[in-house]
Design a protein around this motif. Structure first.
Motif, PDB file in Angstrom:
ATOM      1  N   VAL A  55     -29.231  39.139 -21.433  1.00 30.71           N
ATOM      2  CA  VAL A  55     -30.447  38.348 -21.636  1.00 30.71           C
ATOM      3  C   VAL A  55     -31.104  38.059 -20.284  1.00 30.71           C
ATOM      4  O   VAL A  55     -30.491  38.206 -19.233  1.00 30.71           O
ATOM      5  CB  VAL A  55     -30.179  37.011 -22.379  1.00 30.71           C
ATOM      6  CG1 VAL A  55     -29.551  37.262 -23.731  1.00 30.71           C
ATOM      7  CG2 VAL A  55     -29.316  36.079 -21.541  1.00 30.71           C
ATOM      8  N   VAL A  56     -32.370  37.641 -20.373  1.00 29.01           N
ATOM      9  CA  VAL A  56     -33.131  37.314 -19.168  1.00 29.01           C
ATOM     10  C   VAL A  56     -33.136  35.795 -19.001  1.00 29.01           C
ATOM     11  O   VAL A  56     -33.142  35.057 -19.980  1.00 29.01           O
ATOM     12  CB  VAL A  56     -34.574  37.862 -19.303  1.00 29.01           C
ATOM     13  CG1 VAL A  56     -35.484  37.300 -18.218  1.00 29.01           C
ATOM     14  CG2 VAL A  56     -34.562  39.387 -19.232  1.00 29.01           C
ATOM     15  N   GLU A  57     -33.114  35.340 -17.758  1.00 24.94           N
ATOM     16  CA  GLU A  57     -33.195  33.907 -17.506  1.00 24.94           C
ATOM     17  C   GLU A  57     -34.046  33.616 -16.284  1.00 24.94           C
ATOM     18  O   GLU A  57     -34.431  34.542 -15.551  1.00 24.94           O
ATOM     19  CB  GLU A  57     -31.800  33.301 -17.364  1.00 24.94           C
ATOM     20  CG  GLU A  57     -30.929  33.917 -16.292  1.00 24.94           C
ATOM     21  CD  GLU A  57     -29.535  33.300 -16.300  1.00 24.94           C
ATOM     22  OE1 GLU A  57     -29.314  32.411 -15.478  1.00 24.94           O
ATOM     23  OE2 GLU A  57     -28.684  33.701 -17.124  1.00 24.94           O
ATOM     24  N   LYS A  58     -34.331  32.333 -16.074  1.00 24.54           N
ATOM     25  CA  LYS A  58     -35.218  31.921 -14.972  1.00 24.54           C
ATOM     26  C   LYS A  58     -35.195  30.407 -14.857  1.00 24.54           C
ATOM     27  O   LYS A  58     -34.552  29.741 -15.683  1.00 24.54           O
ATOM     28  CB  LYS A  58     -36.647  32.391 -15.255  1.00 24.54           C
ATOM     29  CG  LYS A  58     -37.228  31.694 -16.476  1.00 24.54           C
ATOM     30  CD  LYS A  58     -38.706  31.890 -16.588  1.00 24.54           C
ATOM     31  CE  LYS A  58     -39.281  30.989 -17.672  1.00 24.54           C
ATOM     32  NZ  LYS A  58     -39.297  29.581 -17.328  1.00 24.54           N
ATOM     33  N   CYS A  59     -35.955  29.864 -13.899  1.00 27.65           N
ATOM     34  CA  CYS A  59     -36.107  28.411 -13.762  1.00 27.65           C
ATOM     35  C   CYS A  59     -36.645  27.816 -15.057  1.00 27.65           C
ATOM     36  O   CYS A  59     -37.574  28.359 -15.656  1.00 27.65           O
ATOM     37  CB  CYS A  59     -37.072  28.110 -12.614  1.00 27.65           C
ATOM     38  SG  CYS A  59     -37.892  26.505 -12.711  1.00 27.65           S
ATOM     39  N   THR A  60     -36.061  26.708 -15.481  1.00 27.50           N
ATOM     40  CA  THR A  60     -36.494  26.054 -16.728  1.00 27.50           C
ATOM     41  C   THR A  60     -37.271  24.767 -16.463  1.00 27.50           C
ATOM     42  O   THR A  60     -37.539  24.025 -17.396  1.00 27.50           O
ATOM     43  CB  THR A  60     -35.264  25.687 -17.574  1.00 27.50           C
ATOM     44  OG1 THR A  60     -34.510  24.705 -16.841  1.00 27.50           O
ATOM     45  CG2 THR A  60     -34.388  26.892 -17.864  1.00 27.50           C
TER      46      THR A  60
END
Ligand code: SF4
Ligand code: SF4
Ligand code: SF4
Length: 296
Positions: free
Chosen positions: A206-211
């Motif tokens: 999966v892709v993730e990033k700053c939330t």
């Protein structure tokens, strides 16, 4: 027969739907996923509280105050259970030669090593620093291209990823003009004693990033990167509140946003360094005519 989980179903449905003449295949997929699997698993509901009513969150980063210490980057990594296998982490801090504007390096190498993170303690005349992360854009290209609705924009300004709907196609990574997203190439390995129980581990694929630290900011706390910055270079707040610190800061004529010309509507505003002799190569953008000119 092997039972499909939510993510496998979305993946198969995407492939099966390609080339057919369904009226709105993406919506059909999203509805089918919700009906079949109900609410997202992995504690997404607890992890992502409801959007804050009447709020429009955003951040201001004052480059005149950033000393390039990378405490924000390291604290973010710990707060959000970002594994060492994801590099660079959610924040990249670029180092630039003040005299020429040449970009030296960003912050990845020292994060990959063990405990060698550089902690500068004061402003340096010969360098300046620029932290970059997800801008939580108002017209986010990553949201527009996501085929499953996994990436979405909430009314309080946050761009969130539902990891249960992400099929790892990485369209969003290609669409993001800020290089803000990371792909999980491996299962996450975070030492048990380092895991923050408030934040779920994201699985392989999966892709993730700053939330914008959704688990904190929607519960009335500041983001972790704001909390740890020793020089108060970062400010987080509600742009709908006319008395908020962020609203006051963006009235400063030094304000600009990254790649404004793309009309993505970033929700991170920067303040350039105040004019100094060694910064003369840099020409700041003209300030907006008034505060209402800023998209909210
Ligand atoms: S913690 Fe603050 S001063 Fe240090 S790199 Fe991050 S923004 Fe810059
Ligand atoms: S910075 Fe990139 S990932 Fe973040 S909202 Fe904008 S387009 Fe999406
Ligand atoms: S807002 Fe939270 S998730 Fe985003 S960079 Fe800062 S600490 Fe990391």
């Amino acid at each position: 027969m092997k039972k499909l989980d939510r993510r496998e179903f979305v993946k198969l449905a995407s492939v099966a739907g390609a080339g057919t003449l369904m009226p709105d295949p993406l919506k059909v997929f999203a509805d089918a996923v919700d009906q079949l699997f109900g609410k997202p698993r992995q504690g997404q509901i607890e992890y992502v509280p409801k959007p804050v009513a009447n709020a429009k969150f955003g951040m201001v980063i004052d480059l005149g105050k950033c000393i390039g210490c990378r405490r924000c980057m390291y604290a973010c990594k710990l707060e959000n259970n970002v594994p060492d296998t994801i590099s660079p982490p959610y924040i990249m801090v670029f180092e630039t030669e003040a005299a020429t504007g040449a970009i030296g390096h960003y912050s990845s190498p020292e994060m990959m090593g063990k405990g060698s993170t550089l902690f500068y303690t004061k402003l340096r005349k010969d360098k300046w620093y620029m932290p970059v992360q997800c801008n939580h854009c108002d017209d986010a290209p990553c949201v527009q291209v996501c085929p499953t609705g996994a990436s979405y924009k909430d009314p309080d300004g946050l761009v969130i990823i539902d990891y249960d709907k992400c099929i790892g196609c990485r369209y969003c990574m290609t669409a993001c003009p800020y290089g803000a997203r990371r792909f999980n190439w491996w299962e996450p390995h975070v030492p048990k004693d380092r895991i923050n129980p408030l934040v779920p581990l994201r699985r392989h694929g999966v892709v993730e990033k700053c939330t914008f630290c959704v688990h904190r900011t929607r519960r009335g706390k500041f983001t972790r990167c704001v909390e740890v910055c020793p020089n108060k270079a970062r400010t987080f707040g509600n742009f709908n509140d006319p008395d908020s610190e962020v609203r006051k800061l963006v009235r400063n004529e030094r304000n600009f946003r990254l790649k404004e010309v793309l009309n993505t509507g970033p929700r991170i505003w920067y303040l350039t360094k105040p004019k100094e002799k060694h910064m003369q190569w840099y020409k700041p953008l003209p300030p907006p005519t008034n505060i209402r000119g800023i998209r909210q």
